[in-house]
Design a protein around this motif. Structure first.
Motif, mmCIF file in Angstrom:
data_model
loop_
_atom_site.group_PDB
_atom_site.id
_atom_site.type_symbol
_atom_site.label_atom_id
_atom_site.label_comp_id
_atom_site.label_asym_id
_atom_site.label_seq_id
_atom_site.Cartn_x
_atom_site.Cartn_y
_atom_site.Cartn_z
ATOM 1 N N ASN A 1 0.832 -1.201 0.000
ATOM 2 C CA ASN A 1 0.000 0.000 0.000
ATOM 3 C C ASN A 1 0.871 1.256 0.000
ATOM 4 O O ASN A 1 0.982 1.958 1.011
ATOM 5 C CB ASN A 1 -0.917 -0.013 1.226
ATOM 6 C CG ASN A 1 -1.981 1.047 1.130
ATOM 7 O OD1 ASN A 1 -2.278 1.540 0.055
ATOM 8 N ND2 ASN A 1 -2.549 1.408 2.267
ATOM 9 N N ILE A 2 1.472 1.528 -1.150
ATOM 10 C CA ILE A 2 2.317 2.704 -1.250
ATOM 11 C C ILE A 2 1.445 3.941 -1.433
ATOM 12 O O ILE A 2 0.409 3.890 -2.085
ATOM 13 C CB ILE A 2 3.315 2.556 -2.415
ATOM 14 C CG1 ILE A 2 4.412 3.601 -2.329
ATOM 15 C CG2 ILE A 2 2.612 2.593 -3.748
ATOM 16 C CD1 ILE A 2 5.579 3.329 -3.240
ATOM 17 N N PHE A 3 1.885 5.044 -0.824
ATOM 18 C CA PHE A 3 1.092 6.274 -0.892
ATOM 19 C C PHE A 3 1.032 6.799 -2.316
ATOM 20 O O PHE A 3 -0.015 7.119 -2.838
ATOM 21 C CB PHE A 3 1.687 7.324 0.044
ATOM 22 C CG PHE A 3 0.938 8.623 0.023
ATOM 23 C CD1 PHE A 3 1.481 9.745 -0.574
ATOM 24 C CD2 PHE A 3 -0.323 8.726 0.585
ATOM 25 C CE1 PHE A 3 0.789 10.938 -0.604
ATOM 26 C CE2 PHE A 3 -1.033 9.923 0.560
ATOM 27 C CZ PHE A 3 -0.472 11.024 -0.040
ATOM 28 N N SER A 4 2.197 6.902 -2.953
ATOM 29 C CA SER A 4 2.228 7.403 -4.323
ATOM 30 C C SER A 4 3.473 6.896 -5.014
ATOM 31 O O SER A 4 4.594 7.218 -4.596
ATOM 32 C CB SER A 4 2.217 8.924 -4.351
ATOM 33 O OG SER A 4 2.422 9.381 -5.684
ATOM 34 N N ILE A 5 3.279 6.120 -6.075
ATOM 35 C CA ILE A 5 4.431 5.638 -6.825
ATOM 36 C C ILE A 5 5.092 6.779 -7.578
ATOM 37 O O ILE A 5 6.248 6.682 -7.993
ATOM 38 C CB ILE A 5 4.044 4.501 -7.797
ATOM 39 C CG1 ILE A 5 5.298 3.798 -8.331
ATOM 40 C CG2 ILE A 5 3.184 5.042 -8.927
ATOM 41 C CD1 ILE A 5 5.015 2.591 -9.161
ATOM 42 N N ASN A 6 4.400 7.891 -7.728
ATOM 43 C CA ASN A 6 4.966 9.040 -8.428
ATOM 44 C C ASN A 6 5.821 9.907 -7.519
ATOM 45 O O ASN A 6 6.248 10.988 -7.923
ATOM 46 C CB ASN A 6 3.858 9.869 -9.057
ATOM 47 C CG ASN A 6 3.161 9.122 -10.176
ATOM 48 O OD1 ASN A 6 3.817 8.528 -11.028
ATOM 49 N ND2 ASN A 6 1.845 9.131 -10.160
#
Length: 114
Positions: A27-32
């Motif tokens: 559950n990554i917050f934002s891959i960007n």
């Protein structure tokens, strides 16, 4: 829980190229919003490159013009293309959020030597 798995390192001659990959799961917050760090023997871990959006990147002066960070959202993977490698690029390379928010992966060893 986020897992980061780095790969692609190896032994390369000065002037050579490598492409590192960082596979992201969980559950990554934002891959960007990701970064590459490196740690050479006896030195602190340092930020090499980061991306905060597709149009906002940062590169350390030591790698500017030689390294390129990119993201493939479809594969949940962050890449670091490294060209014109120098012996001083020798280090273990890690990916993480720029804030170092996630647990560190095992890293991938890059050795630049003739």
């Amino acid at each position: 829980q986020v897992q980061l798995v780095e790969s692609g390192g190896g032994l390369v001659q000065p002037g050579g190229s490598l492409r590192l990959s960082c596979a992201i799961s969980g559950n990554i917050f934002s891959i960007n919003n990701m970064a590459w760090f490196r740690q050479a023997p006896g030195k602190q871990r340092e930020l090499v490159a980061s991306v905060r959006s597709r149009d906002s990147t940062y590169y350390a002066d030591s790698v500017k013009g030689r390294f390129t960070i990119s993201i493939d959202n479809t594969k949940s993977t962050v890449y670091l293309q490294m060209n014109s490698l120098k012996p001083e690029d020798t280090a273990v390379y890690y990916c993480n959020a720029p804030s170092r928010a996630y647990s560190w992966g095992q890293g991938t060893q890059v050795t630049v030597s003739s």
